[in-house]
Design a protein around this motif. Structure first.
Motif, mmCIF file in Angstrom:
data_model
loop_
_atom_site.group_PDB
_atom_site.id
_atom_site.type_symbol
_atom_site.label_atom_id
_atom_site.label_comp_id
_atom_site.label_asym_id
_atom_site.label_seq_id
_atom_site.Cartn_x
_atom_site.Cartn_y
_atom_site.Cartn_z
ATOM 1 N N TRP A 162 -1.627 -15.662 -12.293
ATOM 2 C CA TRP A 162 -0.820 -14.782 -13.152
ATOM 3 C C TRP A 162 -1.035 -13.315 -12.777
ATOM 4 O O TRP A 162 -0.090 -12.520 -12.798
ATOM 5 C CB TRP A 162 -1.152 -15.002 -14.628
ATOM 6 C CG TRP A 162 -0.371 -16.118 -15.240
ATOM 7 C CD1 TRP A 162 -0.830 -17.351 -15.567
ATOM 8 C CD2 TRP A 162 1.003 -16.086 -15.589
ATOM 9 N NE1 TRP A 162 0.187 -18.098 -16.082
ATOM 10 C CE2 TRP A 162 1.328 -17.340 -16.112
ATOM 11 C CE3 TRP A 162 2.005 -15.131 -15.485
ATOM 12 C CZ2 TRP A 162 2.601 -17.658 -16.546
ATOM 13 C CZ3 TRP A 162 3.283 -15.445 -15.925
ATOM 14 C CH2 TRP A 162 3.569 -16.698 -16.445
ATOM 15 N N ALA A 163 -2.263 -12.938 -12.443
ATOM 16 C CA ALA A 163 -2.532 -11.547 -12.044
ATOM 17 C C ALA A 163 -1.800 -11.206 -10.758
ATOM 18 O O ALA A 163 -1.277 -10.095 -10.609
ATOM 19 C CB ALA A 163 -4.031 -11.334 -11.884
ATOM 20 N N ILE A 164 -1.729 -12.151 -9.823
ATOM 21 C CA ILE A 164 -1.005 -11.891 -8.565
ATOM 22 C C ILE A 164 0.490 -11.715 -8.840
ATOM 23 O O ILE A 164 1.137 -10.788 -8.329
ATOM 24 C CB ILE A 164 -1.254 -13.040 -7.550
ATOM 25 C CG1 ILE A 164 -2.710 -12.994 -7.067
ATOM 26 C CG2 ILE A 164 -0.303 -12.943 -6.368
ATOM 27 C CD1 ILE A 164 -3.099 -14.159 -6.199
ATOM 28 N N VAL A 165 1.049 -12.590 -9.678
ATOM 29 C CA VAL A 165 2.488 -12.519 -9.963
ATOM 30 C C VAL A 165 2.842 -11.227 -10.687
ATOM 31 O O VAL A 165 3.789 -10.504 -10.306
ATOM 32 C CB VAL A 165 2.930 -13.764 -10.786
ATOM 33 C CG1 VAL A 165 4.356 -13.611 -11.296
ATOM 34 C CG2 VAL A 165 2.799 -15.021 -9.941
ATOM 35 N N ILE A 166 2.100 -10.883 -11.741
ATOM 36 C CA ILE A 166 2.405 -9.675 -12.510
ATOM 37 C C ILE A 166 2.129 -8.425 -11.683
ATOM 38 O O ILE A 166 2.879 -7.440 -11.744
ATOM 39 C CB ILE A 166 1.622 -9.674 -13.841
ATOM 40 C CG1 ILE A 166 2.110 -10.840 -14.705
ATOM 41 C CG2 ILE A 166 1.797 -8.364 -14.580
ATOM 42 C CD1 ILE A 166 1.299 -11.029 -15.969
ATOM 43 N N GLY A 167 1.064 -8.448 -10.870
ATOM 44 C CA GLY A 167 0.774 -7.307 -9.995
ATOM 45 C C GLY A 167 1.868 -7.104 -8.965
ATOM 46 O O GLY A 167 2.241 -5.962 -8.654
ATOM 47 N N ALA A 168 2.394 -8.198 -8.403
ATOM 48 C CA ALA A 168 3.499 -8.082 -7.440
ATOM 49 C C ALA A 168 4.750 -7.525 -8.123
ATOM 50 O O ALA A 168 5.486 -6.708 -7.526
ATOM 51 C CB ALA A 168 3.783 -9.441 -6.813
ATOM 52 N N MET A 169 5.013 -7.942 -9.376
ATOM 53 C CA MET A 169 6.159 -7.395 -10.110
ATOM 54 C C MET A 169 5.990 -5.901 -10.348
ATOM 55 O O MET A 169 6.959 -5.133 -10.234
ATOM 56 C CB MET A 169 6.329 -8.126 -11.450
ATOM 57 C CG MET A 169 6.907 -9.517 -11.292
ATOM 58 S SD MET A 169 7.020 -10.455 -12.822
ATOM 59 C CE MET A 169 7.684 -9.306 -13.975
ATOM 60 N N SER A 170 4.761 -5.457 -10.673
ATOM 61 C CA SER A 170 4.546 -4.020 -10.896
ATOM 62 C C SER A 170 4.741 -3.232 -9.609
ATOM 63 O O SER A 170 5.264 -2.105 -9.633
ATOM 64 C CB SER A 170 3.153 -3.772 -11.483
ATOM 65 O OG SER A 170 2.152 -3.941 -10.508
ATOM 66 N N ILE A 171 4.368 -3.813 -8.471
ATOM 67 C CA ILE A 171 4.587 -3.133 -7.188
ATOM 68 C C ILE A 171 6.078 -3.033 -6.897
ATOM 69 O O ILE A 171 6.571 -1.990 -6.436
ATOM 70 C CB ILE A 171 3.827 -3.868 -6.052
ATOM 71 C CG1 ILE A 171 2.317 -3.726 -6.254
ATOM 72 C CG2 ILE A 171 4.227 -3.334 -4.691
ATOM 73 C CD1 ILE A 171 1.490 -4.574 -5.327
ATOM 74 N N LEU A 172 6.834 -4.107 -7.203
ATOM 75 C CA LEU A 172 8.281 -4.076 -6.982
ATOM 76 C C LEU A 172 8.963 -3.048 -7.884
ATOM 77 O O LEU A 172 9.865 -2.315 -7.434
ATOM 78 C CB LEU A 172 8.875 -5.470 -7.207
ATOM 79 C CG LEU A 172 8.615 -6.488 -6.105
ATOM 80 C CD1 LEU A 172 9.171 -7.846 -6.488
ATOM 81 C CD2 LEU A 172 9.226 -6.017 -4.796
ATOM 82 N N TYR A 173 8.592 -2.988 -9.157
ATOM 83 C CA TYR A 173 9.182 -1.984 -10.060
ATOM 84 C C TYR A 173 8.854 -0.566 -9.589
ATOM 85 O O TYR A 173 9.698 0.324 -9.629
ATOM 86 C CB TYR A 173 8.696 -2.179 -11.499
ATOM 87 C CG TYR A 173 9.460 -3.242 -12.253
ATOM 88 C CD1 TYR A 173 10.845 -3.203 -12.340
ATOM 89 C CD2 TYR A 173 8.784 -4.257 -12.912
ATOM 90 C CE1 TYR A 173 11.540 -4.178 -13.037
ATOM 91 C CE2 TYR A 173 9.466 -5.233 -13.609
ATOM 92 C CZ TYR A 173 10.850 -5.190 -13.667
ATOM 93 O OH TYR A 173 11.535 -6.152 -14.350
ATOM 94 N N SER A 174 7.604 -0.368 -9.129
ATOM 95 C CA SER A 174 7.226 0.962 -8.627
ATOM 96 C C SER A 174 8.033 1.309 -7.387
ATOM 97 O O SER A 174 8.477 2.456 -7.216
ATOM 98 C CB SER A 174 5.729 1.007 -8.308
ATOM 99 O OG SER A 174 4.975 0.903 -9.484
ATOM 100 N N ALA A 175 8.227 0.316 -6.502
ATOM 101 C CA ALA A 175 9.031 0.562 -5.299
ATOM 102 C C ALA A 175 10.476 0.891 -5.682
ATOM 103 O O ALA A 175 11.122 1.743 -5.047
ATOM 104 C CB ALA A 175 8.972 -0.657 -4.375
ATOM 105 N N GLY A 176 10.994 0.212 -6.732
ATOM 106 C CA GLY A 176 12.353 0.519 -7.199
ATOM 107 C C GLY A 176 12.457 1.943 -7.699
ATOM 108 O O GLY A 176 13.431 2.647 -7.391
#
Length: 189
Positions: A162-176
């Motif tokens: 879950w930490a990997i999935v949510i962390g990857a989502m936060s990286i994608l939102y930051s990249a957006g």
């Protein structure tokens, strides 16, 4: 009471000292001690056997601490031979409190909690990345610590995933957010 004095010694049974002894007896000695009386021939010195080959002969002078003593048996970095000796076995029910205090301590446990910290960083990174683009380092910390948590045997795999999935989502939102800010500033043409 009668006077019990010792009679003077009778020199009639003793041999006459040699001339050199008589001369040394009459001459004063330099250490202030009276000369020793000689009552006959001195006994012969006891015979000393030579040392056997089993005994190391000690050098005449003692060695100073730290001085070289003849060489080394192995290089300082050479492997040391390990010998395995079996320990004596004791009956299991024979442990008394006195001997129980000398048992070896347990191995230190691996501390749990890295997966939980990774999930906390992932959630904080996701919340920050919803508002600004510069929150991606928090998501990176979450993903890296979750990968470390997956390698540890006592960590919860579900929490780490879950930490990997949510962390990857936060990286994608930051990249957006960073891409949106770059397009608004006409950085890509």
């Amino acid at each position: 009471m009668t006077d019990q004095r010792m009679p003077p010694p009778d020199d009639a049974g003793l041999p006459e000292p040699a001339a050199s002894e008589a001369a040394s007896a009459e001459a004063p000695e330099d250490d202030g001690m009276p000369p020793a009386a000689s009552f006959g021939p001195t006994p012969a010195a006891p015979q000393v056997e030579p040392a056997s080959p089993d005994i190391d002969i000690v050098p005449a002078s003692s060695m100073l601490p730290g001085s070289h003593r003849g060489g080394f048996f192995r290089l300082p970095t050479a492997p040391v031979a390990v010998t395995v000796q079996s320990a004596p076995t004791e009956p299991a029910g024979d442990l008394t409190p006195a001997s129980a205090q000398w048992l070896a301590a347990d191995e230190p446990q691996i501390h749990k909690g890295l997966a939980g910290w990774a999930l906390a960083f992932a959630i904080i990174g996701l919340v920050v990345s919803l508002f600004v683009g510069w929150g991606f380092p928090i998501g990176l910390v979450a993903v890296v610590s979750a990968l470390f948590a997956l390698r540890r045997p006592l960590e919860s795999r579900a929490v780490a995933v879950w930490a990997i999935v949510i962390g990857a989502m936060s990286i994608l939102y930051s990249a957006g957010w960073l891409l949106y800010a770059a397009l608004r500033a006409n950085l890509f043409g």
